[in-house]
Design a protein around this motif. Structure first.
Motif, PDB file in Angstrom:
ATOM      1  N   SER A 112      26.059  39.226  47.035  1.00 48.86           N
ATOM      2  CA  SER A 112      27.370  39.139  46.375  1.00 48.86           C
ATOM      3  C   SER A 112      28.450  39.132  47.452  1.00 48.86           C
ATOM      4  O   SER A 112      28.159  39.439  48.623  1.00 48.86           O
ATOM      5  CB  SER A 112      27.589  40.345  45.444  1.00 48.86           C
ATOM      6  OG  SER A 112      27.683  41.529  46.204  1.00 48.86           O
ATOM      7  N   THR A 120      37.886  34.036  50.717  1.00 51.15           N
ATOM      8  CA  THR A 120      37.462  33.594  49.384  1.00 51.15           C
ATOM      9  C   THR A 120      38.514  32.729  48.684  1.00 51.15           C
ATOM     10  O   THR A 120      38.210  31.655  48.178  1.00 51.15           O
ATOM     11  CB  THR A 120      37.142  34.811  48.497  1.00 51.15           C
ATOM     12  OG1 THR A 120      36.106  35.568  49.108  1.00 51.15           O
ATOM     13  CG2 THR A 120      36.710  34.390  47.102  1.00 51.15           C
ATOM     14  N   LEU A 155      27.065  35.539  44.810  1.00 58.42           N
ATOM     15  CA  LEU A 155      26.568  35.483  46.190  1.00 58.42           C
ATOM     16  C   LEU A 155      27.694  35.737  47.180  1.00 58.42           C
ATOM     17  O   LEU A 155      28.870  35.545  46.860  1.00 58.42           O
ATOM     18  CB  LEU A 155      25.996  34.095  46.509  1.00 58.42           C
ATOM     19  CG  LEU A 155      24.627  33.689  45.996  1.00 58.42           C
ATOM     20  CD1 LEU A 155      24.313  32.286  46.486  1.00 58.42           C
ATOM     21  CD2 LEU A 155      23.544  34.656  46.442  1.00 58.42           C
TER      22      LEU A 155
HETATM   23  C1  PLP Z   1      35.382  38.074  43.878  1.00 58.93           C
HETATM   24  C2  PLP Z   1      35.882  38.493  45.203  1.00 58.93           C
HETATM   25  C3  PLP Z   1      35.139  39.381  46.004  1.00 58.93           C
HETATM   26  C4  PLP Z   1      33.822  39.962  45.541  1.00 58.93           C
HETATM   27  O1  PLP Z   1      32.859  38.976  45.355  1.00 58.93           O
HETATM   28  P1  PLP Z   1      31.603  39.156  44.355  1.00 58.93           P
HETATM   29  O2  PLP Z   1      30.808  37.916  44.611  1.00 58.93           O
HETATM   30  O3  PLP Z   1      32.141  39.262  42.975  1.00 58.93           O
HETATM   31  O4  PLP Z   1      30.901  40.398  44.785  1.00 58.93           O
HETATM   32  C5  PLP Z   1      35.646  39.718  47.243  1.00 58.93           C
HETATM   33  N1  PLP Z   1      36.835  39.239  47.678  1.00 58.93           N
HETATM   34  C6  PLP Z   1      37.572  38.389  46.931  1.00 58.93           C
HETATM   35  C7  PLP Z   1      38.862  37.904  47.466  1.00 58.93           C
HETATM   36  C8  PLP Z   1      37.130  37.996  45.672  1.00 58.93           C
HETATM   37  O5  PLP Z   1      37.878  37.165  44.934  1.00 58.93           O
END
Ligand code: PLP
Length: 392
Positions: free
Chosen positions: A81, A181, A214
């Motif tokens: 994740s 992300t 992931l």
């Molecule tokens: C969703 C997200 C996470 C966590 O990711 P998961 O795959 O849900 O564990 C971390 N950082 C950001 C900026 C996110 O948007």
């Protein structure tokens, strides 16, 4: 059992073929057999070949190498994740007595991991505003080992002072970790701007279809990368081959999806701005964005697919908004091919007090949109109709 009562079904491997599949094969095997102990020794010593899936498997490698290419780096790993990618980085790089400085608008779970979990292991943490490098500098301690930031904040779409923060990390000798992300390597290239480590929630835009969870983590430094690899294997954060296979499938269209979603977001932001009942719209493409001066420097012409808007009105208006937009999934995620709408006061920011949210500018009428790849005229029509109905 055969009719004779003997067990005749054995593991025989894969039929040979002079032709090869076009699609990456899915390899769910947990173990790999080796010809002899000498070869197995070599596998362990040279980290060549696969042995046991928790230590690495081909579907993870195929996916990691593709994300490596996008980030302009080598040796990244896939984790189960996005949170486990961040966890693996913490586990690999920190020890009791260290201090981590985080941006104050990090992803909710990252804030929680830092403020509630790291202190249990003797790691100190604090937070500061990443759009104000002097505030970040003031929060630095003699034991600051790491700075963790996101380039664009959730949900207020503020753009961090990445140039100032990279200079600060260098000055104090701390590792700069960028959670890329939101921005993706299409919107921001952390390693070209001083990052030491990059993490992703692959769940979001990279995989793009809301059907896998992931993560990805990579360090520029080979020794750190080995430590991150070992944290992933030792703490069992490893990803499933099937999830990696699905994500690789999604990644093939990532650039197309990103470009389309970003173009849609830019058009939707402009359209929403002029509607009655809309107090403000936040998107880096808009000239009245609070970090307008920094947008060019940090993001260039890549404003991304994430925008937020605020309606006049309270919870009732918010309830009416989601009901009036039945084709827009009201769901607290981002990066799907379909547009999703989230309401931070009832989801990501529900843990804050009303005053705490007000400080961030998040009222009950505040919505975040992850814009998808749909027809833009249809999207504008659906949002306009729903906003009109909700704020009438
Ligand atoms: C969703 C997200 C996470 C966590 O990711 P998961 O795959 O849900 O564990 C971390 N950082 C950001 C900026 C996110 O948007």
């Amino acid at each position: 059992m055969s009719k004779s009562g003997k067990s005749i079904v054995r593991r025989t491997g894969w039929p040979t073929s002079v032709s090869h599949p076009v699609v990456t094969p899915l390899q769910p095997s947990v173990v790999y057999s080796s010809p002899d102990p000498d070869t197995l020794d070599q596998q362990y010593e040279q980290k060549s070949g696969y042995t046991y899936a928790r230590e690495g498997h081909p579907n993870a490698v195929v996916l990691a190498q593709k994300i490596d290419m996008l980030e302009g780096v080598e040796g990244g790993i896939i984790t189960g994740s996005g949170m486990s990618a961040i966890g693996a980085v913490f586990l690999a790089c920190l020890k009791a007595g260290d201090h981590v400085l985080g941006g104050n608008q990090l992803y909710g779970r990252s804030l929680r991991l830092m403020s509630q979990d790291l202190p249990k292991f003797g790691v100190e943490t604090s937070f500061a505003d990443p759009t104000d490098v002097s505030a970040m500098k003031a929060a630095v301690q003699p034991n600051t080992k790491m700075i963790l930031v996101e380039v664009v904040s959730n949900p207020t779409i503020r753009v961090a002072d990445m140039v100032g923060i990279a200079a600060l990390a260098k000055e104090i000798g701390a590792l700069l970790v960028v959670d890329n992300t939101f921005t993706t390597p299409r919107g921001y290239q952390p390693f070209e701007h001083g990052a030491d480590i990059v993490v992703h929630s692959v769940t979001k835009l990279l995989a793009g279809h809301s059907d896998v969870t992931l993560g990805y983590a990579v360090a520029k430094d080979a020794e750190l990368q080995t430590a991150i690899y070992d944290a992933n294997a030792s703490w069992g954060l490893t990803a499933s081959p099937f999830d990696c296979w699905l994500a690789e499938r999604g990644l093939h269209s990532f650039e197309l999806r990103y470009d389309r979603a970003e173009e849609n977001a830019t058009k939707l932001a402009t359209a929403l701005k002029d509607l009655d009942g809309v107090k403000r719209v936040l998107h880096p493409s808009l000239p009245d964005h609070p970090d307008h001066n920094r947008v060019q420097q940090v993001l260039g012409n890549r404003p991304g697919n994430m925008l937020s808007f605020e309606l006049t009105g309270g919870r009732e208006t918010a309830n009416a908004m989601t009901k009036a937009a039945p084709n827009i999934a009201f769901a607290p995620t981002l990066g799907d091919i379909g547009t999703t709408l989230s309401h931070p006061p009832s989801s990501s920011h529900r843990g804050l007090t009303t005053e705490g949210r007000a400080e961030l500018g998040i009222s009950e009428g505040f919505f975040r949109v992850s814009v998808g790849v749909e027809d833009i005229d249809l999207l504008i029509e659906e949002f306009s109709t729903a906003i009109k109905a909700a704020t009438a």
